[in-house]
Design a protein around this motif. Structure first.
Motif, PDB file in Angstrom:
ATOM      1  N   ILE A 196       0.824  -1.199   0.000  1.00  0.00           N
ATOM      2  CA  ILE A 196       0.000   0.000   0.000  1.00  0.00           C
ATOM      3  C   ILE A 196       0.864   1.257   0.000  1.00  0.00           C
ATOM      4  O   ILE A 196       1.875   1.339   0.698  1.00  0.00           O
ATOM      5  CB  ILE A 196      -0.922   0.019   1.244  1.00  0.00           C
ATOM      6  CG1 ILE A 196      -1.778  -1.255   1.317  1.00  0.00           C
ATOM      7  CG2 ILE A 196      -1.794   1.268   1.260  1.00  0.00           C
ATOM      8  CD1 ILE A 196      -2.712  -1.435   0.156  1.00  0.00           C
ATOM      9  N   GLU A 197       0.462   2.240  -0.799  1.00  0.00           N
ATOM     10  CA  GLU A 197       1.072   3.572  -0.743  1.00  0.00           C
ATOM     11  C   GLU A 197      -0.048   4.603  -0.890  1.00  0.00           C
ATOM     12  O   GLU A 197      -0.805   4.580  -1.870  1.00  0.00           O
ATOM     13  CB  GLU A 197       2.099   3.764  -1.854  1.00  0.00           C
ATOM     14  CG  GLU A 197       2.771   5.128  -1.807  1.00  0.00           C
ATOM     15  CD  GLU A 197       3.793   5.329  -2.911  1.00  0.00           C
ATOM     16  OE1 GLU A 197       3.919   6.468  -3.391  1.00  0.00           O
ATOM     17  OE2 GLU A 197       4.440   4.325  -3.295  1.00  0.00           O
ATOM     18  N   HIS A 198      -0.147   5.479   0.085  1.00  0.00           N
ATOM     19  CA  HIS A 198      -1.281   6.408   0.153  1.00  0.00           C
ATOM     20  C   HIS A 198      -0.752   7.795   0.517  1.00  0.00           C
ATOM     21  O   HIS A 198      -0.111   7.962   1.550  1.00  0.00           O
ATOM     22  CB  HIS A 198      -2.278   5.905   1.215  1.00  0.00           C
ATOM     23  CG  HIS A 198      -3.587   6.615   1.196  1.00  0.00           C
ATOM     24  ND1 HIS A 198      -4.595   6.364   2.098  1.00  0.00           N
ATOM     25  CD2 HIS A 198      -4.073   7.595   0.387  1.00  0.00           C
ATOM     26  CE1 HIS A 198      -5.626   7.138   1.838  1.00  0.00           C
ATOM     27  NE2 HIS A 198      -5.326   7.901   0.805  1.00  0.00           N
ATOM     28  N   VAL A 199      -1.020   8.777  -0.337  1.00  0.00           N
ATOM     29  CA  VAL A 199      -0.575  10.146  -0.091  1.00  0.00           C
ATOM     30  C   VAL A 199      -1.803  11.049  -0.014  1.00  0.00           C
ATOM     31  O   VAL A 199      -2.654  11.011  -0.905  1.00  0.00           O
ATOM     32  CB  VAL A 199       0.371  10.643  -1.201  1.00  0.00           C
ATOM     33  CG1 VAL A 199       0.843  12.065  -0.895  1.00  0.00           C
ATOM     34  CG2 VAL A 199       1.562   9.700  -1.355  1.00  0.00           C
ATOM     35  N   LYS A 200      -1.876  11.843   1.041  1.00  0.00           N
ATOM     36  CA  LYS A 200      -2.988  12.781   1.178  1.00  0.00           C
ATOM     37  C   LYS A 200      -2.509  14.052   1.866  1.00  0.00           C
ATOM     38  O   LYS A 200      -1.462  14.071   2.517  1.00  0.00           O
ATOM     39  CB  LYS A 200      -4.139  12.145   1.970  1.00  0.00           C
ATOM     40  CG  LYS A 200      -3.747  11.583   3.316  1.00  0.00           C
ATOM     41  CD  LYS A 200      -4.879  10.754   3.905  1.00  0.00           C
ATOM     42  CE  LYS A 200      -4.431  10.059   5.192  1.00  0.00           C
ATOM     43  NZ  LYS A 200      -5.470   9.169   5.728  1.00  0.00           N
TER      44      LYS A 200
END
Length: 215
Positions: free
Chosen positions: A53-57
């Motif tokens: 998983i890779e999540h940028v916010k």
């Protein structure tokens, strides 16, 4: 374990946020460090079972939405298992120097399941001044859907002032990748409004679980 259909919420949420938020649901340490007001970027990487998983916010924080983000983090974990007829204990939260630790034990309500069936959530949040936070999370699920271990590292950093078109609590997903492939990004949202939704969903799911009883 009985499946429960996910619930939907009708009506406008924004109009009821101020009257619904009230006091937080969890007893966070009173001297919990605050993140500096402004624009923050969060980059989460890790493994969810076999998935990378890779999540940028990015989100705009003030003091209120900063505290709400902590509660939203915990509620999100509870919400991820409650539809599998799993109930969670109150999280244990403690602060030592600049590190907050958290643990939440969740177990199934089924009479046929082992006492250990459910999911354990454990995490630490290390505050490096008021402009950087590192959250490390280690979870273990047993005898439920998506059993296995999860491990995530979330690195948060202050970027500066919020853009003129963002208000406190506004959140924007920049990138969501699973196994290196870009997937669905949620539309812009607000932490405070999302907190109201999570509380409502969990309350309704608990009522359904209690009404149906353990299986």
């Amino acid at each position: 374990m009985k499946p429960i259909a996910k619930l939907t919420i009708a009506g406008a949420v924004a109009a009821i946020v101020l009257s619904t938020l009230g006091a937080g649901a969890f007893d966070f340490p009173q001297d919990l460090p605050a993140r500096k007001p402004g624009l923050w970027e969060s980059v989460t990487t890790g493994m969810q079972g076999p998935l990378q998983i890779e999540h940028v916010k990015r989100y705009c924080l003030d003091l209120r939405s900063d505290r709400a983000l902590h509660e939203s983090y915990v509620l999100g974990r509870e919400l991820s298992v409650i539809y599998e007829d799993v109930g969670c204990e109150q999280p244990k939260l403690a602060l030592s120097a600049n590190v907050m630790s958290g643990e939440m034990i969740c177990r199934t309500n089924s009479a046929e399941d082992a006492e250990t069936a459910g999911k354990d959530f454990r995490w630490t949040a290390t505050f490096k001044g008021d402009t950087e936070v590192v959250i490390e999370e280690q979870n273990e699920a047993r005898d439920i859907l998506f059993s296995g271990e999860d491990h995530f590292v979330e690195r948060q950093r202050w970027m500066g002032e919020c853009p003129a078109d963002q208000k406190p609590g506004d959140m924007l997903e920049i990138s969501v990748k699973t196994n290196g492939v870009e997937t669905y990004k949620k539309p812009p949202s607000n932490i405070l409004e999302g907190l109201v939704i999570k509380r409502k969903l969990i309350k309704e799911a608990k009522e359904i679980n209690e009404r149906l009883g353990p299986l």
